[in-house]
Scaffold this active site. Structure first.
Site, PDB file in Angstrom:
ATOM      1  N   LYS A 144      47.086  41.580  54.180  1.00 47.73           N
ATOM      2  CA  LYS A 144      48.007  41.095  55.218  1.00 47.73           C
ATOM      3  C   LYS A 144      49.396  41.694  55.016  1.00 47.73           C
ATOM      4  CE  LYS A 144      50.191  36.910  54.641  1.00 47.73           C
ATOM      5  NZ  LYS A 144      51.639  37.019  54.824  1.00 47.73           N
ATOM      6  N   ASN A 145      49.866  41.647  53.767  1.00 49.56           N
ATOM      7  CA  ASN A 145      51.245  42.079  53.519  1.00 49.56           C
ATOM      8  C   ASN A 145      51.428  43.589  53.654  1.00 49.56           C
ATOM      9  OD1 ASN A 145      52.068  39.477  53.178  1.00 49.56           O
ATOM     10  ND2 ASN A 145      51.929  39.516  50.939  1.00 49.56           N
ATOM     11  N   ARG A 174      58.034  35.159  59.287  1.00 51.64           N
ATOM     12  CA  ARG A 174      59.229  35.872  58.831  1.00 51.64           C
ATOM     13  C   ARG A 174      59.050  37.382  58.846  1.00 51.64           C
ATOM     14  NH1 ARG A 174      62.932  32.884  56.443  1.00 51.64           N
ATOM     15  NH2 ARG A 174      63.714  34.751  55.453  1.00 51.64           N
ATOM     16  N   CYS A 209      62.844  28.805  54.716  1.00 53.68           N
ATOM     17  CA  CYS A 209      61.388  28.695  54.768  1.00 53.68           C
ATOM     18  C   CYS A 209      60.981  27.760  53.644  1.00 53.68           C
ATOM     19  CB  CYS A 209      60.839  30.108  54.678  1.00 53.68           C
ATOM     20  SG  CYS A 209      59.472  30.411  53.638  1.00 53.68           S
ATOM     21  N   ARG A 223      65.403  32.726  51.471  1.00 48.91           N
ATOM     22  CA  ARG A 223      64.950  34.036  51.937  1.00 48.91           C
ATOM     23  C   ARG A 223      65.921  34.721  52.898  1.00 48.91           C
ATOM     24  NH1 ARG A 223      58.557  33.643  52.813  1.00 48.91           N
ATOM     25  NH2 ARG A 223      58.702  35.821  52.294  1.00 48.91           N
ATOM     26  N   ASP A 230      53.175  35.726  44.555  1.00 47.20           N
ATOM     27  CA  ASP A 230      52.107  35.275  45.452  1.00 47.20           C
ATOM     28  C   ASP A 230      50.860  34.795  44.713  1.00 47.20           C
ATOM     29  OD1 ASP A 230      53.531  35.637  47.729  1.00 47.20           O
ATOM     30  OD2 ASP A 230      52.600  37.527  48.318  1.00 47.20           O
ATOM     31  N   ILE A 266      61.207  34.558  41.619  1.00 50.59           N
ATOM     32  CA  ILE A 266      61.488  35.244  42.890  1.00 50.59           C
ATOM     33  C   ILE A 266      62.037  34.272  43.939  1.00 50.59           C
ATOM     34  CG2 ILE A 266      60.563  36.765  44.711  1.00 50.59           C
ATOM     35  CD1 ILE A 266      60.302  38.055  41.947  1.00 50.59           C
TER      36      ILE A 266
HETATM   37  C1  UD1 Z   1      58.357  38.573  48.760  1.00 54.42           C
HETATM   38  C2  UD1 Z   1      57.748  39.085  47.473  1.00 54.42           C
HETATM   39  C3  UD1 Z   1      56.451  39.754  47.840  1.00 54.42           C
HETATM   40  C4  UD1 Z   1      55.577  38.721  48.553  1.00 54.42           C
HETATM   41  C5  UD1 Z   1      56.282  38.101  49.747  1.00 54.42           C
HETATM   42  C6  UD1 Z   1      55.529  36.953  50.373  1.00 54.42           C
HETATM   43  C7  UD1 Z   1      58.779  40.129  45.510  1.00 54.42           C
HETATM   44  C8  UD1 Z   1      59.836  41.021  44.996  1.00 54.42           C
HETATM   45  N1  UD1 Z   1      58.693  39.991  46.830  1.00 54.42           N
HETATM   46  O1  UD1 Z   1      58.579  39.652  49.641  1.00 54.42           O
HETATM   47  O2  UD1 Z   1      55.803  40.214  46.678  1.00 54.42           O
HETATM   48  O3  UD1 Z   1      54.387  39.309  48.978  1.00 54.42           O
HETATM   49  O4  UD1 Z   1      57.526  37.608  49.330  1.00 54.42           O
HETATM   50  O5  UD1 Z   1      55.455  35.869  49.510  1.00 54.42           O
HETATM   51  O6  UD1 Z   1      58.004  39.577  44.765  1.00 54.42           O
HETATM   52  N2  UD1 Z   1      66.544  38.638  48.905  1.00 54.42           N
HETATM   53  C9  UD1 Z   1      67.897  38.517  49.163  1.00 54.42           C
HETATM   54  N3  UD1 Z   1      68.405  39.175  50.244  1.00 54.42           N
HETATM   55  C10 UD1 Z   1      67.629  39.944  51.071  1.00 54.42           C
HETATM   56  C11 UD1 Z   1      66.260  40.055  50.791  1.00 54.42           C
HETATM   57  C12 UD1 Z   1      65.745  39.386  49.696  1.00 54.42           C
HETATM   58  O7  UD1 Z   1      68.607  37.840  48.440  1.00 54.42           O
HETATM   59  O8  UD1 Z   1      68.164  40.516  52.029  1.00 54.42           O
HETATM   60  C13 UD1 Z   1      65.949  37.923  47.744  1.00 54.42           C
HETATM   61  C14 UD1 Z   1      64.968  36.842  48.196  1.00 54.42           C
HETATM   62  O9  UD1 Z   1      65.593  35.620  48.482  1.00 54.42           O
HETATM   63  C15 UD1 Z   1      64.042  36.767  47.000  1.00 54.42           C
HETATM   64  C16 UD1 Z   1      63.999  38.206  46.484  1.00 54.42           C
HETATM   65  O10 UD1 Z   1      65.168  38.848  47.026  1.00 54.42           O
HETATM   66  O11 UD1 Z   1      64.606  35.944  46.002  1.00 54.42           O
HETATM   67  C17 UD1 Z   1      62.774  38.993  46.912  1.00 54.42           C
HETATM   68  O12 UD1 Z   1      62.658  38.909  48.324  1.00 54.42           O
HETATM   69  P1  UD1 Z   1      61.859  39.964  49.184  1.00 54.42           P
HETATM   70  O13 UD1 Z   1      61.079  40.853  48.299  1.00 54.42           O
HETATM   71  O14 UD1 Z   1      62.760  40.579  50.176  1.00 54.42           O
HETATM   72  O15 UD1 Z   1      60.906  39.022  49.998  1.00 54.42           O
HETATM   73  P2  UD1 Z   1      59.673  39.484  50.795  1.00 54.42           P
HETATM   74  O16 UD1 Z   1      59.841  40.820  51.376  1.00 54.42           O
HETATM   75  O17 UD1 Z   1      59.328  38.333  51.673  1.00 54.42           O
END
Ligand code: UD1
Length: 424
Positions: free
Chosen positions: A22-23, A93, A117, A122, A306, A328
């Protein structure tokens, strides 16, 4: 609304086939916006999040249809709308992933600003900073992020935190920018690499995917392509957790063991025998109860956030005490309270769950609060004494294709039923 009813206690046995990721699929679908034309993407899981992404792409002007099992035919010739509405972004998202591709193609994107969320705040500040570095103007207005650019130019982006979505958006936005973009502290997740590989097949000039530094030399034109999505590493990991807790003996087919190295290592530490052979993983739990292991979630290649909830389930009946630390997301422990309803002995101190293994869990009515939390409750229910009912399984349907059928194929007693208590 549906629920799962599980009669615990069956040892899982047999073979299960892993679906497409999915991701990985969601950013690949978003990437088709970048260049108009016809794409064929195969090995796409039939899931709610995929349906939401298809709806979004249609609203933007794309045409999408399923052709056969797991294959999407996508035509993005008509993409002219640049607005991703609140109604869809609040559903999923990952809708933010059109920020990079819309900006690349139309030089503008208006995407509903995602709210908080269940698992954490996030934010998307790093995505927006990255777009500014590529010459975009970014405004937040009436709940929407408005990105405009006269022309995209290459830039230097150093992410303060490893961000998967942020890295993906930058790959897409930079593919057609003028000049070179360098992303430092880039995410190394297999899903990021898969996106880079598809963009390269489309003609993008990308180097270093899978490492901390990615270079993208902007090209003038891309071309549509056919592409096959990688297998879902989290689904594979979830079946390992189910095998571990039920003292099972299963064969997982169609996965990429190299993507779950940290997960395999952890399950081996619990006493599970795991043999990898090409795209097959054979797992057999030889111990009566898993040995306790400590886990800390870290960006890839570390242990994935995850999988944190799912590995906690076998730890609840482990021999010993395990410390599971989530680094995370700030609120990704919602499954703890539900696992406690099944008798688990878990204390949360800051971002660490201290799990003291007990002999057996007991079946209970529990609620899925998010996708992976829901998966962990299923895993727990498989080994619990008596009946477990997991409600709000629409969270689970977002990310697992036919999970109950696959588990039944392994001998689990799990059925989907209508949950009369929770309305439609
Ligand atoms: C994240 C997970 C990914 C997982 C997905 C769904 C990591 C690094 N990422 O991806 O493996 O498949 O969730 O559960 O494990 N952040 C900020 N500012 C931003 C973007 C992110 O502060 O603009 C922070 C987030 O709050 C979080 C971290 O960075 O603490 C990682 O976030 P990110 O990797 O961007 O989230 P996803 O892409 O959703």
């Amino acid at each position: 609304m549906d629920k799962f009813v599980i009669e615990g206690g069956e040892r899982l046995k047999g073979t299960v086939k892993i679906s497409g990721s999915k991701n990985a699929a969601l950013p690949l679908i978003a990437a088709t916006i970048l260049q108009k034309g016809q794409y064929t993407i195969s090995n796409i899981p039939r899931l709610r999040d995929v349906t939401t992404m298809i709806k979004l792409l249609s609203i933007l002007g794309g045409k999408i249809e399923w052709t056969g099992q797991g294959t999407l035919l996508i035509d993005t010739t008509g993409v002219e709308n640049h607005i991703a509405p609140y109604e869809l972004v609040k559903e999923m998202r990952a809708s933010q992933l059109v920020l990079g591709s819309l900006t690349g193609r139309l030089k503008r994107a208006t995407v509903s600003y995602p709210g908080g969320c269940a698992i954490g705040e996030r934010p998307i500040d790093l995505h927006l900073k990255g777009l500014v570095a590529l010459g975009c103007d970014v405004k937040i207005r009436e709940g929407y992020v408005e990105v405009t650019a006269k022309a995209l130019k290459g830039g230097r982006i150093t992410f303060e935190t490893v961000t998967v979505g942020g890295t993906e958006n930058m790959l897409m936005a930079a593919a057609l920018a003028k000049g070179e973009t360098i992303i430092k502290n880039a995410a190394r997740e297999p899903e990021v690499v898969d996106l880079a590989r598809m963009l390269k097949k489309m003609g993008a000039a990308i180097d270093g995917e899978g490492t901390e530094i990615i270079r993208i030399r902007g090209v003038k034109d891309l071309r549509p392509c056919s592409y096959e999505v990688i297998p879902d590493r989290i689904e594979a990991g979830t079946f390992l957790a189910a095998c571990c807790i039920t003292r099972g003996n299963i064969t997982i087919e169609g996965c990429m063991p190299e993507h779950i190295g940290a997960v395999i290592d952890k399950f081996r530490e619990t006493g599970m025998e795991i043999i990898c052979d090409g795209s097959t993983v054979r797992a057999s739990m030889t111990k009566r109860r898993p040995l306790s292991v400590d886990v800390k979630t870290i960006p890839y290649p570390g242990f994935p956030t995850d999988m944190q909830a799912q590995i906690m389930a076998p730890m609840t009946i482990s021999k010993g005490v395990s410390a599971i630390t989530e680094t995370i997301f700030e609120n990704r422990m919602m499954h703890v309270a539900e696992l406690r309803r099944m008798g688990a002995d878990i204390r949360v101190i800051g971002n660490t769950a201290i799990v003291k293994g007990i002999e057996t869990l007991s079946g209970a009515k529990v609620m899925a609060t998010d996708l992976r939390a829901g998966a962990s409750l299923i895993v727990a229910g498989l080994a619990a004494y008596g009946t477990t009912e997991v409600s709000r399984i629409y969270h689970i349907d977002r990310g697992y294709e036919k999970i109950e059928e696959k588990l039944r194929g392994l001998g689990a007693k799990i059925t989907r039923r209508r949950d009369e208590n929770l309305g439609p």
